[in-house]
Design an enzyme around this catalytic site. Structure first.
Site, PDB file in Angstrom:
ATOM      1  N   HIS A 251       0.849  -1.244   0.092  1.00 27.82           N
ATOM      2  CA  HIS A 251      -0.104  -0.270   0.033  1.00 27.82           C
ATOM      3  C   HIS A 251       0.834   1.124   0.139  1.00 27.82           C
ATOM      4  CE1 HIS A 251      -3.203  -2.641   1.827  1.00 27.82           C
ATOM      5  NE2 HIS A 251      -3.417  -2.499   0.792  1.00 27.82           N
ATOM      6  N   GLU A 254       1.522   3.245   3.124  1.00 28.78           N
ATOM      7  CA  GLU A 254       2.214   2.754   4.339  1.00 28.78           C
ATOM      8  C   GLU A 254       3.782   2.561   4.076  1.00 28.78           C
ATOM      9  OE1 GLU A 254      -0.146  -0.873   4.935  1.00 28.78           O
ATOM     10  OE2 GLU A 254      -1.883   0.328   4.859  1.00 28.78           O
ATOM     11  N   HIS A 383       3.153  -3.998   6.638  1.00 25.20           N
ATOM     12  CA  HIS A 383       2.152  -2.903   6.487  1.00 25.20           C
ATOM     13  C   HIS A 383       2.417  -1.851   7.495  1.00 25.20           C
ATOM     14  CE1 HIS A 383      -0.477  -5.119   3.496  1.00 25.20           C
ATOM     15  NE2 HIS A 383       0.703  -5.987   3.662  1.00 25.20           N
ATOM     16  N   GLU A 475       1.940  -5.551  10.627  1.00 23.69           N
ATOM     17  CA  GLU A 475       1.745  -4.267  11.012  1.00 23.69           C
ATOM     18  C   GLU A 475       2.508  -3.487  11.725  1.00 23.69           C
ATOM     19  OE1 GLU A 475      -0.865  -2.890   9.286  1.00 23.69           O
ATOM     20  OE2 GLU A 475      -1.808  -4.415   8.447  1.00 23.69           O
TER      21      GLU A 475
END
Length: 652
Positions: A251, A254, A383, A475
């Site tokens: 993404h 990110e 991410h 994450e």
């Protein structure tokens, strides 16, 4: 001889082809009768550059006719020279790209500025030819005639420009750093695309004995998806050396993963040179691939908003407005359908032809071809937006697709992989109230993806169900685009988790499957009783099977051979893969003694718009040399160009 007229006719045809292929002398022959070099500059009408393959060139205007005497965009795009530039990164396994492509663009679409065209510098061409000639020799391809450094490139004294200046650009900050800095110095800052490529190439050059860069494809806007690889023998798979990949910036907004992988590349290089035993052992026993930016186009959009922006959507998608982590084939739905049928394989699920009817991003295609080429064992996608490690499945088995715990057959192993990262991450284990993403603390900062939220088309599920690779999602923090002052802390928090995770690729078992003559058995199945997910052997017969500690019954089988069963015990604290080899005996004329499974091997459904199916995405160096009189394997890329096939690429 009777064939003499035919030979003369053939030679005449070849001569005509050569005349057509090479541009005429410019501005005219010199008194000696030889072809005079092209002028370094000449007057021209500048037009906008409209070639997708050359979209990232360092200039925006060109002119017609080109040095190859193309007089329109249609003529350029229909030429074998342009086709070659579009497939070079596949043919050379990413070596010398994007450098060679941009060099070729400087000839196919010459730079035009202020009503004058300019020729590229000869020194740049000569430097690239010296570095890249071995890559062409490895696939038995001649150096392209239009990259003749004498004919199409100008010396410095005649005035020229550097066609690779875009790659060398935006380096003022890097170059302005004080001299005498220690070799371990890392600049903790955000990197533009050009800066990222430059840092990766510099790092690979500094550690050339264990590192190299290559491209796996290009983004929608033409940016190369650049990978840096670390291995004791970079550029080739070694027997029983596991392959692992780390991917950042899927993404575009990110960005922490993008920067952390850039820092990791520099760290691995520096520590290897300094003699760090842990890093040397890791690089000498593992082949590591780092892709810092899977979505460079989206990053440019997010970077325009600036660091600290937390709008959650700006730059997330690629330039086609596609979410790349929703763009992979949905194999999880097919898995749930197959799992209800006894005796049917639920691994290495093929891609449905229906998938290609939809909108598939070039970035997604590049990843799929990459993981079909290299036998990856382990992977992580980095991410941002929370602080947790998730693992497959990401798509829920709930009939209404609501979030629900949806484990894979390798649930225990995936939890070990997730914990290997989370348990040594100081912020993921932080129990303070100020901790970002605190709702995952009671779970140990790990979670089954579908139990968090459900979605289809994810990269992790695809890795697991289509290949041998186990992938988790990390994450890294609640801020998607952190300010520069936060980057050093992010690196410190994630350095040890990354190293610990990379070392997890050496858990479980590994070995070689051969026949009774010692010949490797490719695509043999390695089964573990109680785990309905098989892995397959690589072309050299080697395999890796990630397994949790405990006792396991492992079976090897392949069509035409009897199965072999072994019991293995993996100790709790064992930190290296146990060696378990199999020798398969050919079956007699009696009934075939296979384990229950499909009656035929699962086909691999390829992209109908992609590379020729007969190539099957195998690395070029794995191809056999052509028999005398036959064409090399890469000739299939040019079969549609008749009668203008690039015979100038043939060495014989």
């Amino acid at each position: 001889m009777p064939t003499t007229p035919l030979l003369l006719a053939a030679l005449a045809a070849l001569a005509a082809l050569a005349v057509a292929a090479y541009p005429s002398c410019s501005p005219g022959p010199d008194p000696s009768g030889k072809c005079q070099r092209l002028a370094s500059t000449h007057s021209a009408t500048c037009v906008d550059l409209h070639l997708r393959t050359c979209a990232d060139a360092a200039y925006n205007h060109t002119s017609f006719p080109t040095p190859l005497e193309h007089r329109s965009w249609e003529a350029v795009e229909a030429s074998p020279e342009y086709t070659l530039l579009g497939v070079l990164h596949f043919l050379l396994e990413g070596q010398c790209n994007p450098d060679l492509r941009l060099l070729g663009c400087s000839v196919l679409a010459p730079r035009c500025q202020g009503g004058h065209t300019q020729r590229p510098c000869r020194r740049v061409c000569e430097g690239l030819r010296e570095a890249c000639q071995p890559a062409f020799d490895a696939i038995d391809m001649a150096w392209p005639y239009f990259l003749d450094c004498t004919q199409y490139f100008a010396p410095e004294e005649e005035g020229c420009y550097d066609p690779l200046e875009q790659l060398r650009g935006e380096l003022d900050v890097e170059e302005a750093l004080p001299s005498g800095l220690p070799p371990t110095f890392i600049r903790f800052a955000h990197h533009s695309y050009a800066q990222m490529v430059r840092v990766l190439k510099r790092t690979a050059a500094r550690c050339s004995q264990v590192a190299k860069t290559y491209s796996i494809g290009r983004s929608f806007e033409g940016k190369d998806l650049v990978v840096i690889e670390f291995s004791s023998r970079p550029g080739q798979h070694e027997l029983m050396e596991p392959e692992v990949k780390l991917i950042g910036n899927i993404h575009g907004n990110e960005v922490a993963g993008r920067e952390i992988l850039i820092y990791l590349a520099q760290y691995l290089c520096s520590e290897y040179l300094l003699g760090n035993p842990r890093i040397q052992r890791l690089l000498n026993t593992t082949r590591i691939h780092l892709l810092p930016s899977m979505n460079p186009d989206g990053y440019e959009v997010a970077a325009a908003e600036g660091a600290g922006y937390n709008g959650w959507t700006s730059g997330r998608q690629n330039a086609q407005n596609l979410d790349l982590n929703r763009n992979f084939p949905d194999l999880t739905s097919e898995y749930y359908r197959l799992a209800s049928t006894r005796g049917v394989r639920t691994d290495h699920i093929p891609i449905s032809q229906y998938y290609w009817w939809g909108k598939v991003a070039p970035e997604t295609k590049a990843i799929m071809k990459w993981i079909q080429t290299i036998p990856f064992v382990l992977s992580a996608s980095l991410h941002g937006g929370d602080l947790v490690v998730s693992y497959p499945f990401d798509f829920s088995k709930h009939p209404h697709e609501e979030k629900m715990f949806s484990p894979t057959p390798d649930e225990k192993m995936f939890k070990l992989l997730a914990r290997a990262y989370a348990d040594v991450h100081p912020m993921m284990m932080d129990r303070s109230e100020n901790r970002c993403g605190g709702n995952f603390l009671k779970r140990g900062s790990i979670i089954n993806g579908a139990d968090w939220y459900s979605f289809t088309g994810g990269m992790s599920d695809f890795n697991y169900l289509h290949t041998n690779c186990f992938e988790i999602t990390v994450e890294l923090g609640c801020v998607k685009f952190p300010p520069e002052e936060a980057l050093y802390g992010l690196w410190q928090h994630n350095k040890e988790p990354l190293l610990n995770f990379l070392e997890m690729v050496h858990r479980g078992i590994k070995g070689v499957v051969t026949d009774k003559y010692g010949k490797p058995v490719k695509n043999a199945r390695i089964l573990v009783k109680g785990i309905r997910h098989d892995v397959t052997t690589a072309p050299d017969g080697d395999y890796w099977r990630l397994l949790p500690p405990g006792s396991h019954i492992v079976i090897a089988q392949a069509p035409g051979y009897s199965k072999v069963m072994k019991r293995v015990t993996i100790p709790l604290r064992m930190k290296r893969a146990g060696r378990v080899d199999f020798i398969l005996q050919p079956l007699g004329t009696g009934p075939k003694n296979f384990l229950p499974g499909p009656s035929r091997a699962l086909p691999r459904s390829l992209d109908p718009q992609g590379a020729p199916a007969q190539l099957d995405f195998e690395p070029p160096r794995a191809r056999r040399q052509p028999a005398s009189g036959s064409k090399p394997w890469w000739w299939a890329y040019f079969t549609s160009l008749s009668p203008h096939k690039p015979r100038w690429l043939l060495k014989y």
